[in-house]
Write a protein that holds these residues in place. Structure first.
Motif, PDB file in Angstrom:
ATOM      1  N   ALA A 110      -7.158  -4.802  23.426  1.00 53.20           N
ATOM      2  CA  ALA A 110      -8.587  -4.840  23.120  1.00 53.20           C
ATOM      3  C   ALA A 110      -8.775  -5.309  21.687  1.00 53.20           C
ATOM      4  CB  ALA A 110      -9.219  -3.462  23.310  1.00 53.20           C
ATOM      5  N   ALA A 111      -9.919  -5.925  21.419  1.00 57.01           N
ATOM      6  CA  ALA A 111     -10.239  -6.387  20.071  1.00 57.01           C
ATOM      7  C   ALA A 111     -10.778  -5.227  19.237  1.00 57.01           C
ATOM      8  CB  ALA A 111     -11.266  -7.516  20.137  1.00 57.01           C
ATOM      9  N   PRO A 112     -10.683  -5.304  17.909  1.00 56.26           N
ATOM     10  CA  PRO A 112     -11.182  -4.211  17.066  1.00 56.26           C
ATOM     11  C   PRO A 112     -12.679  -3.983  17.235  1.00 56.26           C
ATOM     12  CG  PRO A 112     -10.594  -6.137  15.742  1.00 56.26           C
ATOM     13  CD  PRO A 112     -10.050  -6.372  17.101  1.00 56.26           C
ATOM     14  N   GLU A 113     -13.433  -5.061  17.495  1.00 53.64           N
ATOM     15  CA  GLU A 113     -14.877  -4.912  17.688  1.00 53.64           C
ATOM     16  C   GLU A 113     -15.181  -4.011  18.888  1.00 53.64           C
ATOM     17  OE1 GLU A 113     -14.042  -8.717  15.561  1.00 53.64           O
ATOM     18  OE2 GLU A 113     -13.227  -7.722  17.330  1.00 53.64           O
ATOM     19  N   ARG A 114     -14.396  -4.129  19.951  1.00 55.50           N
ATOM     20  CA  ARG A 114     -14.587  -3.296  21.126  1.00 55.50           C
ATOM     21  C   ARG A 114     -14.017  -1.893  20.898  1.00 55.50           C
ATOM     22  NH1 ARG A 114     -15.619  -4.420  26.442  1.00 55.50           N
ATOM     23  NH2 ARG A 114     -15.334  -6.654  26.061  1.00 55.50           N
ATOM     24  N   ALA A 115     -12.836  -1.851  20.315  1.00 54.32           N
ATOM     25  CA  ALA A 115     -12.142  -0.564  20.163  1.00 54.32           C
ATOM     26  C   ALA A 115     -12.883   0.400  19.249  1.00 54.32           C
ATOM     27  CB  ALA A 115     -10.729  -0.800  19.636  1.00 54.32           C
ATOM     28  N   SER A 116     -13.721  -0.133  18.362  1.00 52.73           N
ATOM     29  CA  SER A 116     -14.434   0.742  17.423  1.00 52.73           C
ATOM     30  C   SER A 116     -15.781   1.225  17.954  1.00 52.73           C
ATOM     31  CB  SER A 116     -14.638   0.003  16.086  1.00 52.73           C
ATOM     32  OG  SER A 116     -15.353  -1.200  16.278  1.00 52.73           O
ATOM     33  N   ARG A 121     -14.399   4.655  22.801  1.00 53.68           N
ATOM     34  CA  ARG A 121     -13.776   5.926  22.401  1.00 53.68           C
ATOM     35  C   ARG A 121     -13.925   6.961  23.509  1.00 53.68           C
ATOM     36  NH1 ARG A 121     -15.368   6.729  15.985  1.00 53.68           N
ATOM     37  NH2 ARG A 121     -14.818   4.613  15.334  1.00 53.68           N
ATOM     38  N   ARG A 122     -15.082   6.977  24.156  1.00 56.10           N
ATOM     39  CA  ARG A 122     -15.253   7.923  25.268  1.00 56.10           C
ATOM     40  C   ARG A 122     -14.305   7.577  26.413  1.00 56.10           C
ATOM     41  NH1 ARG A 122     -20.852   7.252  24.111  1.00 56.10           N
ATOM     42  NH2 ARG A 122     -21.058   5.834  25.895  1.00 56.10           N
ATOM     43  N   LEU A 123     -14.068   6.285  26.619  1.00 56.80           N
ATOM     44  CA  LEU A 123     -13.157   5.851  27.675  1.00 56.80           C
ATOM     45  C   LEU A 123     -11.735   6.362  27.428  1.00 56.80           C
ATOM     46  CD1 LEU A 123     -12.403   4.011  30.130  1.00 56.80           C
ATOM     47  CD2 LEU A 123     -12.082   2.154  28.460  1.00 56.80           C
TER      48      LEU A 123
END
Length: 586
Positions: A110-116, A121-123
């Motif tokens: 995953a990209a940092p934009e998505r991961a943050s 985070r709930r996932l």
């Protein structure tokens, strides 16, 4: 679950770990947080792939570019790792999420934009994770040459899961950057594993630009195999691609101004090719995990030593000989200093100037290029490496202090408004309408340079611009930089490098590996398999694996399975085809 050594042998087909891979993997297996600084080509991906196979849960990998994630997923899948990516370019998002929730993935990218994001985070709160790997971790640091604010937001992600080992990975981080990464990702000092920065298989060379098209044609001619030429503008990429096509090699251009579909096609063609030259801006490269790039050329100055190291590091990732050649001009430094003044925030300008000055030291040195690079990253290398232009053909060093002082004096006496050609004419005592118009024939510096000094004016000007003793404005006028004072006062000597004589032929990858009919037959088999599978040839096997096959000529699947790089999945998928090619050659 397998042990790391079992996974290494069964999945990847290797018998032993390289360098400090085992040390990094041992820390991750023990649940410890780690920052691993490892040179490109040292096998960073194995340090998270193997723990993902050997620890419960899915390995989460934060990676900066979609193309890079897709390349890594493709390579992982080829060896039997269950991998997927969550990106805006994937249309199987629901399937990937279902596999992730069901525990059916070994790796999720995953990209940092998505991961943050809060939703991501709930996932991951509901799915067991084997580790969190943060690739290209220098992007976390404001000290890094490629800082990305979204990386800074990853701290909240890792702090929410202190029990999951986090592994930060980078090939490019000086002392400041390493310290910042440790602080930002809350990794203890003892978690730093510094594997070194040396890429001994890369031959470094740096030359002043002097007929760039012909210089690049010679480089391409002398280095068979895929290559990248980095240009400083979009137009330059297309001009150079057209020029190099005249040398008989397939070429493509890549820059942000191209239609996205064209850009994607060009990238795919390069990844699949065994001899293409890609002329590109620096937008191209980070997302390319192509191991068989045989040369990287810079048609202009990179932004910093860190950027240069990262960009040249795209050559020779397979460990075979490769070339990195930089062609530079004095105007490169002038433009770079204007960029820093105009585009960089005041709080970062001093750091950027220091980086540029360090780059000036690299291009101007008469000593070992590799030693300058490694010292910049805090290492203590030998004085000579034996595999850079200055070590292979030690250049003569010329004392040009007097010529430099006369040039600086001429710039001062002409009110720092004129370029090098005019100053050279003044120093030579040439009478022209322009010189009479400004009264420069009446200056004390008019005609004070002798013939030997006049021959040095151009390289001296280049050296003074690189050392920030001279600065050029956008119109070419030369003025003093902060280093001028010491030279004018006679406190700082100026030595310049006399370029070594050109050799008829440089050592290239073709000389390291002479033509072998069996090796070429194995490459042909690899091409057919890759075309049928829709993957680049290197995903099937690296050249090094094919050379080992050609050297040992295995006659059974069992013997073929002992070749380095032949794991169980690839042996089952490709073994019979390669055995047939081996038998056909006796």
């Amino acid at each position: 679950m397998p042990t790391p050594h079992e996974a290494l042998h069964t999945t990847f087909g290797y018998s032993d770990f390289r360098g400090r891979q085992a040390e990094v993997i041992d820390r991750v297996m023990a649940g410890a947080h780690t920052l691993a600084v490892m040179p490109t080509g040292a096998g960073k991906s194995l340090t998270y792939q193997i723990p993902a196979l050997c620890r419960p849960g899915t390995g989460l990998v934060i990676s900066p570019l979609i193309a890079l994630m897709h390349d890594q997923v493709r390579s992982a899948t080829a060896v039997g790792i269950r991998a997927a990516a969550l990106t805006s370019a994937d249309d199987n998002r629901d399937e990937t999420l279902a596999r992730f929730r069901a525990g059916e993935l070994d790796l999720l990218y995953a990209a940092p934009e998505r991961a943050s994001t809060e939703g991501f985070r709930r996932l991951i709160d509901r799915v067991p994770l084997a580790l969190i790997a943060i690739d290209e971790a220098h992007c976390v640091s404001e000290w890094g040459h490629d800082f990305r604010p979204d990386y800074r937001l990853l701290r909240g992600l890792v702090e929410a899961h202190p029990e999951i080992p986090r592994l930060a990975l980078t090939a490019t981080a000086d002392r400041h950057t390493r310290a910042d990464i440790l602080a930002q990702l809350d990794i203890p000092d003892e978690g730093l594993i510094l594997a070194g920065f040396d890429r001994p298989n890369i031959r470094y060379a740096i030359s002043p630009r002097d007929g760039l098209p012909q210089q690049l044609k010679a480089l391409v001619r002398d280095n068979p195999g895929p290559g990248i030429v980095y240009a400083t503008s979009r137009d330059a990429t297309e001009r150079l691609a057209a020029t190099l096509a005249e040398a008989g090699r397939p070429t493509r251009a890549y820059h942000a101004g191209l239609d996205p579909a064209v850009r994607a096609r060009n990238q795919q063609a390069f990844v699949a090719s065994e001899d293409m030259v890609m002329c590109a801006t620096i937008a191209f490269g980070m997302g390319i995990d192509k191991p068989d790039v045989r040369f990287v050329a810079h048609a202009g100055l990179p932004k910093s030593i860190e950027a240069y190291y990262q960009e040249t590091g795209r050559a020779g990732r397979d460990g075979d000989p490769a070339v990195a050649h930089l062609f530079w001009g004095a105007d490169d430094f002038s433009r770079a200093r204007r960029r820093i003044a105009d585009e960089v925030g005041a709080d970062r300008q001093e750091g950027e100037r220091q980086r540029l000055n360090a780059l000036g030291g690299l291009v101007e040195t008469a000593g070992c290029r590799r030693a300058v690079l490694l010292r910049h990253f805090g290492e203590e290398p030998a004085e000579r490496c034996g595999n850079c232009d200055n070590c292979l053909a030690p250049p003569a060093s010329i004392d040009a202090t007097e010529a430099a002082r006369k040039l600086l004096s001429a710039a001062f006496r002409t009110e720092m408004r004129f370029g090098i050609t005019h100053l050279a004419d003044v120093l030579a005592g040439k009478v022209s309408d322009k010189i009479r118009q400004f009264g420069h024939d009446r200056l004390s510096v008019f005609g004070i340079a002798d013939a030997a000094e006049l021959k040095l004016i151009k390289p001296v000007a280049r050296a003074l611009l690189a050392r920030d003793a001279l600065r050029a404005d956008e119109f070419g006028g030369l003025s003093f930089g902060p280093a001028a004072r010491g030279i004018l006062k006679g406190e700082v000597p100026v030595a310049i490098v006399k370029p070594p004589p050109a050799r008829e032929r440089k050592r290239g990858s073709d000389e390291e590996h002479p033509h072998d009919p069996l090796f070429e037959a194995l490459r042909a088999t690899r091409r057919e398999i890759a075309k049928e599978a829709g993957v680049p040839p290197y995903v099937v096997f690296h050249d090094a694996t094919l050379r080992e096959m050609a050297a040992f000529r295995p006659r059974s699947l069992h013997a073929l399975g002992q070749i380095s790089g032949v794991g169980a999945r690839k042996l089952d998928a490709y073994g019979d085809a390669f055995l047939a090619a081996l038998r056909a050659h006796g």
